[in-house]
Enzyme design. Structure first.
Site, PDB file in Angstrom:
ATOM      1  N   ARG A 162      42.984  -9.338  43.778  1.00  0.00           N
ATOM      2  CA  ARG A 162      43.531  -8.824  42.509  1.00  0.00           C
ATOM      3  C   ARG A 162      42.469  -8.206  41.596  1.00  0.00           C
ATOM      4  O   ARG A 162      42.586  -8.252  40.375  1.00  0.00           O
ATOM      5  CB  ARG A 162      44.284  -9.910  41.730  1.00  0.00           C
ATOM      6  CG  ARG A 162      45.467 -10.500  42.448  1.00  0.00           C
ATOM      7  CD  ARG A 162      46.521  -9.423  42.747  1.00  0.00           C
ATOM      8  NE  ARG A 162      47.747 -10.021  43.223  1.00  0.00           N
ATOM      9  CZ  ARG A 162      47.994 -10.312  44.509  1.00  0.00           C
ATOM     10  NH1 ARG A 162      47.106 -10.007  45.430  1.00  0.00           N
ATOM     11  NH2 ARG A 162      49.133 -10.852  44.866  1.00  0.00           N
ATOM     12  N   SER A 244      53.713 -12.471  39.050  1.00  0.00           N
ATOM     13  CA  SER A 244      52.748 -13.562  38.816  1.00  0.00           C
ATOM     14  C   SER A 244      51.963 -13.268  37.551  1.00  0.00           C
ATOM     15  O   SER A 244      51.359 -12.199  37.433  1.00  0.00           O
ATOM     16  CB  SER A 244      51.736 -13.651  39.960  1.00  0.00           C
ATOM     17  OG  SER A 244      52.364 -13.796  41.190  1.00  0.00           O
ATOM     18  N   GLU A 343      46.394 -12.653  35.747  1.00  0.00           N
ATOM     19  CA  GLU A 343      46.368 -11.502  36.649  1.00  0.00           C
ATOM     20  C   GLU A 343      46.796 -10.263  35.866  1.00  0.00           C
ATOM     21  O   GLU A 343      46.328  -9.154  36.112  1.00  0.00           O
ATOM     22  CB  GLU A 343      47.334 -11.763  37.807  1.00  0.00           C
ATOM     23  CG  GLU A 343      47.414 -10.625  38.782  1.00  0.00           C
ATOM     24  CD  GLU A 343      48.628 -10.714  39.687  1.00  0.00           C
ATOM     25  OE1 GLU A 343      48.695 -11.620  40.506  1.00  0.00           O
ATOM     26  OE2 GLU A 343      49.495  -9.852  39.571  1.00  0.00           O
TER      27      GLU A 343
HETATM   28  N1  EPU Z   1      55.263 -23.006  44.714  1.00  0.00           N
HETATM   29  C1  EPU Z   1      55.877 -24.106  44.197  1.00  0.00           C
HETATM   30  N2  EPU Z   1      56.572 -23.947  43.035  1.00  0.00           N
HETATM   31  C2  EPU Z   1      56.662 -22.774  42.372  1.00  0.00           C
HETATM   32  C3  EPU Z   1      56.021 -21.656  42.916  1.00  0.00           C
HETATM   33  C4  EPU Z   1      55.321 -21.788  44.109  1.00  0.00           C
HETATM   34  O1  EPU Z   1      55.811 -25.198  44.751  1.00  0.00           O
HETATM   35  O2  EPU Z   1      57.292 -22.723  41.312  1.00  0.00           O
HETATM   36  C5  EPU Z   1      54.537 -23.166  45.993  1.00  0.00           C
HETATM   37  C6  EPU Z   1      55.265 -22.468  47.135  1.00  0.00           C
HETATM   38  O3  EPU Z   1      56.227 -23.280  47.709  1.00  0.00           O
HETATM   39  C7  EPU Z   1      54.136 -22.152  48.074  1.00  0.00           C
HETATM   40  C8  EPU Z   1      52.974 -21.899  47.129  1.00  0.00           C
HETATM   41  O4  EPU Z   1      53.298 -22.500  45.891  1.00  0.00           O
HETATM   42  O5  EPU Z   1      53.805 -23.275  48.860  1.00  0.00           O
HETATM   43  C9  EPU Z   1      52.676 -20.426  46.943  1.00  0.00           C
HETATM   44  O6  EPU Z   1      53.819 -19.747  46.454  1.00  0.00           O
HETATM   45  P1  EPU Z   1      54.185 -18.267  46.936  1.00  0.00           P
HETATM   46  O7  EPU Z   1      54.266 -18.225  48.418  1.00  0.00           O
HETATM   47  O8  EPU Z   1      55.350 -17.798  46.168  1.00  0.00           O
HETATM   48  O9  EPU Z   1      52.911 -17.441  46.572  1.00  0.00           O
HETATM   49  P2  EPU Z   1      52.051 -17.313  45.230  1.00  0.00           P
HETATM   50  O10 EPU Z   1      50.661 -17.739  45.550  1.00  0.00           O
HETATM   51  O11 EPU Z   1      52.699 -17.950  44.059  1.00  0.00           O
HETATM   52  C10 EPU Z   1      51.200 -14.918  45.766  1.00  0.00           C
HETATM   53  C11 EPU Z   1      51.062 -13.654  44.996  1.00  0.00           C
HETATM   54  C12 EPU Z   1      52.419 -12.946  44.945  1.00  0.00           C
HETATM   55  C13 EPU Z   1      52.883 -12.670  46.371  1.00  0.00           C
HETATM   56  C14 EPU Z   1      52.982 -14.011  47.098  1.00  0.00           C
HETATM   57  C15 EPU Z   1      53.413 -13.862  48.536  1.00  0.00           C
HETATM   58  C16 EPU Z   1      49.288 -14.117  43.412  1.00  0.00           C
HETATM   59  C17 EPU Z   1      48.909 -14.376  41.989  1.00  0.00           C
HETATM   60  N3  EPU Z   1      50.574 -13.938  43.653  1.00  0.00           N
HETATM   61  O12 EPU Z   1      52.059 -15.745  45.017  1.00  0.00           O
HETATM   62  O13 EPU Z   1      52.235 -11.714  44.290  1.00  0.00           O
HETATM   63  O14 EPU Z   1      54.140 -12.037  46.357  1.00  0.00           O
HETATM   64  O15 EPU Z   1      51.702 -14.665  47.072  1.00  0.00           O
HETATM   65  O16 EPU Z   1      52.359 -13.516  49.354  1.00  0.00           O
HETATM   66  O17 EPU Z   1      48.419 -14.043  44.268  1.00  0.00           O
HETATM   67  C18 EPU Z   1      52.213 -10.843  42.082  1.00  0.00           C
HETATM   68  O18 EPU Z   1      50.972 -10.731  42.225  1.00  0.00           O
HETATM   69  O19 EPU Z   1      52.798 -10.476  41.032  1.00  0.00           O
HETATM   70  C19 EPU Z   1      52.972 -11.444  43.149  1.00  0.00           C
HETATM   71  C20 EPU Z   1      54.257 -11.717  43.023  1.00  0.00           C
END
Ligand code: EPU
Length: 353
Positions: A162, A244, A343
Site C-alpha cells: 500500500r 479498508s 491506508e
Molecule cells: N476478519 C475478522 N473480522 C473482520 C474482518 C476480518 O475476523 O471484521 C478476519 C478475516 O476473517 C480474515 C482476516 O481478518 O481471517 C483478514 O480479512 P480479509 O481477508 O477480509 O482481509 P483484510 O486483511 O482485512 C486485505 C486488504 C483488502 C483486500 C483483502 C483481500 C488491506 C488493508 N486490505 O483486507 O483490500 O480486499 O485483504 O485480499 O490490506 C482495501 O485495501 O481497501 C481492501 C479492501
C-alpha cells in the site's frame, strides 16, 4: 475543460464528504493537464481519480484536478505475455473484467477494487494474493514542474504494501498518466487441489469448489472474488466508504506470540521480505475482537460485515470520520499495544488520525 470555483466535491470522493474546493476541474488529455499546471502554478494541487482512497477533512484551499485520461492499447506481445498500456483515468475493475474476458491472467484477484488505474498504481493495490506492483512493466509520468513526460521502471518507484513514491516523496513531483501492465497468456484451467495450499483464502476456494468443482478458470476465479467482496465489503452505492481504512500492521515475534494467546485463529499474512521475525496481522480481526463491527454513531460507523471498513450514511463530515478512526486506533493501542496506520489519504495531512 471548465474550471469550477468554490465547488463541492461530495460526488468526487467515495466517503461523500461535502467539502469545497477553491477550484475544481476535470481533464481528459495531457494538453489540458499542462495548461492547468501552467495556469494554476501557484495553487496547491491535488490529483484525483475516482476519489476512492482520499478523505477530505476540510475545504481544499487550492485546485482539485480529476484525471479522466481514458483508453488502453496492446503495445507488445510475446509467447507468454501481453503488454497493455492503460491510461490513468480508466476504471481499474473494468480493465480487470476486460483482461479476464480475453483470458489474460495475473490481475483477476483484484477485480472490483474501486478506483482508477492511476489510483491503483499510486496506492499499490492488492487483493487475494495479487499485487499491482507485480504486473507493472512501466509507469508513465508527467513531471509537474518541468512538464516533461517519461517512463519509470517499477523498481524505481519504491513499491511496497500500500505504498509507492507517488504517495510519498513524489506526491507533488510526478503525476501517473498511464502504465503498461504485463498479463499472462497462462493456462486456462487451474487445479483447485493445488490452490488449496493457500489457507488464507480458504473461503474463495471453498466457494469455487462448490460452484465449479476441481478445475477452475480465471473467469470462475474472478466471479468467486466478486461474490466474496459483495459479501464482505460495503457497497459504495449505499455507504460512504474507502474500503479498508487502516493498513494491516506488522509486529515482531514477541508481540505476535502475545496476540496469538489472546486471539484464536489470528492467521498472519506471509511477509515476503522481512523474514520470520516479523508478522503482518489482520487489523480487521483485532477490531472485530474488540466488538467494533456494526458500531454506529450518528452518521458514521464500522461496517457490520468487516471491521476494517469505516462507513457513513453519506452525510458524515471528515472530522466525524477521523474522530471514529482515532477512537478505533486508541482502542487497539490500549488493548493490544499495536499501532494502526491509516491506508486512506487524509487531507490535510495534519488532520491524520
Ligand atoms: N476478519 C475478522 N473480522 C473482520 C474482518 C476480518 O475476523 O471484521 C478476519 C478475516 O476473517 C480474515 C482476516 O481478518 O481471517 C483478514 O480479512 P480479509 O481477508 O477480509 O482481509 P483484510 O486483511 O482485512 C486485505 C486488504 C483488502 C483486500 C483483502 C483481500 C488491506 C488493508 N486490505 O483486507 O483490500 O480486499 O485483504 O485480499 O490490506 C482495501 O485495501 O481497501 C481492501 C479492501
Amino acid at each position: 475543460m471548465k474550471i469550477k470555483k468554490n465547488f463541492s466535491i461530495k460526488d468526487f470522493n467515495t466517503f461523500s464528504v461535502d467539502v469545497k474546493a477553491k477550484y475544481f476541474v476535470e481533464i481528459s488529455d495531457i494538453d489540458e493537464l499542462k495548461k492547468i499546471l501552467k495556469d494554476f502554478s501557484n495553487e496547491k494541487k491535488i490529483f484525483l481519480g475516482e476519489g476512492t482512497n482520499t478523505l477530505f477533512v476540510k475545504d481544499w484551499d487550492g485546485i482539485v484536478v480529476k484525471i479522466n485520461f481514458l483508453g488502453k492499447e496492446i503495445v507488445n506481445e510475446n509467447e507468454n505475455n501481453i503488454f497493455v498500456k492503460v491510461n490513468a483515468g480508466e476504471n481499474w475493475s473494468d480493465f480487470v473484467d476486460w483482461a479476464v474476458e480475453k483470458n489474460y491472467a495475473g490481475i483477476e484477484g483484484m477485480v472490483m477494487i474501486p478506483g482508477t488505474l492511476g489510483g491503483a498504481v499510486t496506492q499499490s493495490i492488492g487483493a487475494y494474493g495479487q499485487e499491482v506492483k507485480d504486473v507493472l512493466s512501466s509507469i508513465e509520468v508527467l513531471d509537474i514542474e518541468k512538464h516533461k513526460i517519461f517512463k519509470l521502471k517499477p523498481e524505481e518507484c519504491d513499491f511496497s504494501y500500500r505504498y509507492s513514491n507517488f504517495k510519498g516523496d513524489w506526491k507533488n513531483k510526478y503525476i501517473v498518466i498511464a502504465s503498461t501492465v504485463r498479463l499472462d497468456k497462462g493456462p486456462s484451467l487451474y487445479s483447485l487441489a493445488y490452490s488449496k495450499k493457500y489457507g488464507r483464502y480458504k473461503s474463495v476456494y471453498e466457494d469455487l469448489e462448490k460452484m465449479v468443482g476441481d478445475k477452475y478458470t480465471i473467469q470462475d476465479f474472478a466471479q468467486a472474488i466478486k461474490r466474496q467482496r459483495e459479501k464482505k465489503l460495503p457497497d459504495l452505492e449505499e455507504f460512504g466508504s474507502c474500503g479498508s481504512f487502516f493498513k494491516n500492521p506488522v509486529v515482531d515475534f514477541k508481540k505476535y506470540e502475545e496476540l496469538e494467546q489472546k486471539i484464536p485463529d489470528l492467521q498472519p499474512y506471509p511477509l515476503d521480505n522481512l523474514g520470520e521475525k516479523w508478522f503482518k496481522i489482520p487489523a480487521g480481526k483485532l477490531l472485530d475482537e474488540l466488538g467494533l463491527k456494526g458500531y454506529w454513531n450518528d452518521n458514521v460507523g464500522v461496517f457490520e460485515k468487516h471491521a476494517l471498513c469505516i462507513v457513513t450514511n453519506k452525510n458524515a463530515s471528515g472530522t466525524e470520520i477521523v474522530d471514529l478512526a482515532n477512537r478505533m486506533k486508541k482502542s487497539v493501542e490500549k488493548n493490544y499495544g499495536v499501532e494502526l496506520v491509516e491506508e486512506v489519504d487524509v487531507l490535510p495531512k495534519h488532520f491524520s488520525t
